[in-house]
Design an enzyme around this catalytic site. Structure first.
Site, PDB file in Angstrom:
ATOM      1  N   GLU A  99      28.096  44.836  47.341  1.00 28.21           N
ATOM      2  CA  GLU A  99      28.601  45.999  48.086  1.00 28.21           C
ATOM      3  C   GLU A  99      27.762  46.125  49.360  1.00 28.21           C
ATOM      4  OE1 GLU A  99      31.205  48.414  47.861  1.00 28.21           O
ATOM      5  OE2 GLU A  99      30.277  48.771  49.799  1.00 28.21           O
ATOM      6  N   ASP A 149      39.455  47.526  50.516  1.00 25.42           N
ATOM      7  CA  ASP A 149      39.927  48.312  51.663  1.00 25.42           C
ATOM      8  C   ASP A 149      41.303  47.807  52.087  1.00 25.42           C
ATOM      9  OD1 ASP A 149      37.631  49.988  52.006  1.00 25.42           O
ATOM     10  OD2 ASP A 149      36.565  48.235  52.752  1.00 25.42           O
ATOM     11  N   ASP A 185      46.296  49.974  45.202  1.00 23.75           N
ATOM     12  CA  ASP A 185      47.345  50.994  45.160  1.00 23.75           C
ATOM     13  C   ASP A 185      48.153  50.992  46.461  1.00 23.75           C
ATOM     14  OD1 ASP A 185      45.400  52.058  46.761  1.00 23.75           O
ATOM     15  OD2 ASP A 185      45.285  54.005  45.747  1.00 23.75           O
ATOM     16  N   THR A 221      38.550  54.715  37.054  1.00 21.95           N
ATOM     17  CA  THR A 221      37.551  55.359  37.917  1.00 21.95           C
ATOM     18  C   THR A 221      38.091  56.692  38.441  1.00 21.95           C
ATOM     19  OG1 THR A 221      38.417  54.264  39.856  1.00 21.95           O
ATOM     20  CG2 THR A 221      36.664  53.118  38.670  1.00 21.95           C
TER      21      THR A 221
HETATM   22  C1  LIG Z   1      38.162  51.101  48.987  1.00 20.48           C
HETATM   23  S1  LIG Z   1      36.537  50.786  48.436  1.00 20.48           S
HETATM   24  C2  LIG Z   1      36.776  50.559  46.684  1.00 20.48           C
HETATM   25  C3  LIG Z   1      35.507  50.677  45.906  1.00 20.48           C
HETATM   26  C4  LIG Z   1      35.637  50.418  44.404  1.00 20.48           C
HETATM   27  N1  LIG Z   1      36.028  49.054  44.130  1.00 20.48           N
HETATM   28  C5  LIG Z   1      36.580  51.397  43.744  1.00 20.48           C
HETATM   29  O1  LIG Z   1      37.586  50.952  43.180  1.00 20.48           O
HETATM   30  O2  LIG Z   1      36.322  52.598  43.799  1.00 20.48           O
HETATM   31  C6  LIG Z   1      36.210  49.130  48.998  1.00 20.48           C
HETATM   32  C7  LIG Z   1      34.724  48.792  49.037  1.00 20.48           C
HETATM   33  O3  LIG Z   1      34.551  47.434  49.375  1.00 20.48           O
HETATM   34  C8  LIG Z   1      33.395  47.320  50.186  1.00 20.48           C
HETATM   35  N2  LIG Z   1      33.545  46.083  50.956  1.00 20.48           N
HETATM   36  C9  LIG Z   1      34.521  45.785  51.841  1.00 20.48           C
HETATM   37  N3  LIG Z   1      34.370  44.548  52.304  1.00 20.48           N
HETATM   38  C10 LIG Z   1      33.261  44.044  51.715  1.00 20.48           C
HETATM   39  C11 LIG Z   1      32.592  42.794  51.808  1.00 20.48           C
HETATM   40  N4  LIG Z   1      33.047  41.812  52.615  1.00 20.48           N
HETATM   41  N5  LIG Z   1      31.486  42.605  51.081  1.00 20.48           N
HETATM   42  C12 LIG Z   1      31.023  43.598  50.258  1.00 20.48           C
HETATM   43  N6  LIG Z   1      31.612  44.798  50.126  1.00 20.48           N
HETATM   44  C13 LIG Z   1      32.727  45.014  50.845  1.00 20.48           C
HETATM   45  C14 LIG Z   1      33.394  48.590  51.013  1.00 20.48           C
HETATM   46  O4  LIG Z   1      32.102  48.910  51.488  1.00 20.48           O
HETATM   47  C15 LIG Z   1      33.926  49.616  50.023  1.00 20.48           C
HETATM   48  O5  LIG Z   1      32.883  50.272  49.345  1.00 20.48           O
END
Ligand SMILES: C[S@@+](CC[C@H](N)C(=O)[O-])C[C@H]1O[C@@H](n2cnc3c(N)ncnc32)[C@H](O)[C@@H]1O
Length: 242
Positions: A99, A149, A185, A221
């Site tokens: 993360e 994301d 989603d 979650t």
């Molecule tokens: C929409 S959030 C979802 C978090 C978690 N998986 C959840 O379901 O609640 C996406 C996460 O991916 C992380 N992220 C995006 N691209 C990443 C990368 N290349 N390496 C590590 N983390 C990443 C972002 O910082 C963010 O916290």
């Protein structure tokens, strides 16, 4: 020093592509993020216990975990809710999380400490770099990518992490028989996942050519339960490396 840039990819706006990166296109914008006092402490005191070094050397995962065990990697674990639930439920397996959001990493370390979990390790770095530079090939039993994301605007779709090269990289790190599980989603992202992962010659869809049922192994979650209350649909996918 980390740049201060918008709080979420969706809020990144039209200038998001102008943020300077070492690699041209990343799946995230580096958020400065406010850390709580407890998360600051976690970084000071718990990182040596749970954190993996940011090097370009291949990690010795048996040494990092202090044992040999089945290993699951979660990419982009957010605040670590899923990873902590899985690590607690499966003490005989090891769980690796990646993360980039430092407060989220702090949050996960605090939960791991409170639950006295010894089977979690974390990297705070772009997952593409950890996969390509630090993780040995054929070292993982499962890779989880839950609610990445979505980058909803069409001009930002190139920032979505699920791209052919990323999927090939994930596949190369799976052991034979290993699974790549995804959930989103966003329907349009689910369709992209199905097409892109489905095209990877190293993986086969466990559910013919379609979506998977929600696996019992995926913890519910707060993010997902909020989505459920709002009526959001969720698409799960499960691929296997033969
Ligand atoms: C929409 S959030 C979802 C978090 C978690 N998986 C959840 O379901 O609640 C996406 C996460 O991916 C992380 N992220 C995006 N691209 C990443 C990368 N290349 N390496 C590590 N983390 C990443 C972002 O910082 C963010 O916290």
């Amino acid at each position: 020093m980390r740049p201060t840039i918008p709080d979420s990819p969706a809020a990144a706006g039209p200038d998001a592509d102008a943020v300077p990166h070492r690699r041209s296109i990343r799946s995230f914008v580096a958020r400065a993020g406010r850390m709580t006092v407890a998360q600051e402490r976690a970084w000071r005191e718990l990182w040596p216990r749970y954190g993996l070094p940011e090097t370009d050397d291949t990690l010795d995962l048996d040494a990092a975990f202090g044992r040999a065990a089945a290993r699951t990697l979660e990419i982009g674990f957010g605040n670590g809710e899923s990873l902590v639930a899985l690590a607690k439920a499966h003490p005989d397996d090891d769980f690796l999380g990646i993360e980039v959001h430092r407060p989220g990493v702090g949050h996960l370390m605090l939960r791991a400490e409170a639950l006295e979990l010894g089977n979690i390790r974390v990297a705070c770095r772009d997952a593409v770099e950890v996969l390509s530079r630090q993780l040995p090939d054929a070292s993982l039993d499962a890779v989880l990518l839950y609610f990445p994301d979505p980058w909803p605007k069409k001009r930002h779709h190139k920032r979505r992490i699920v791209q052919p090269a990323f999927v090939a990289l994930v596949a190369s790190k799976l052991k034979p028989g290993g699974r790549f599980r995804l959930a989103t989603d966003w329907q349009n992202y689910a369709e992209q996942m199905l097409a892109v992962v489905g095209d990877c010659a190293m993986l086969e869809n466990e559910f013919d050519l379609g979506y998977a049922p929600r696996p019992d192994s995926r913890p519910l979650t707060r993010f997902e339960s909020r989505g459920q209350r709002l009526g959001h649909e969720v698409w799960d996918l499960c691929f296997r490396k033969p």
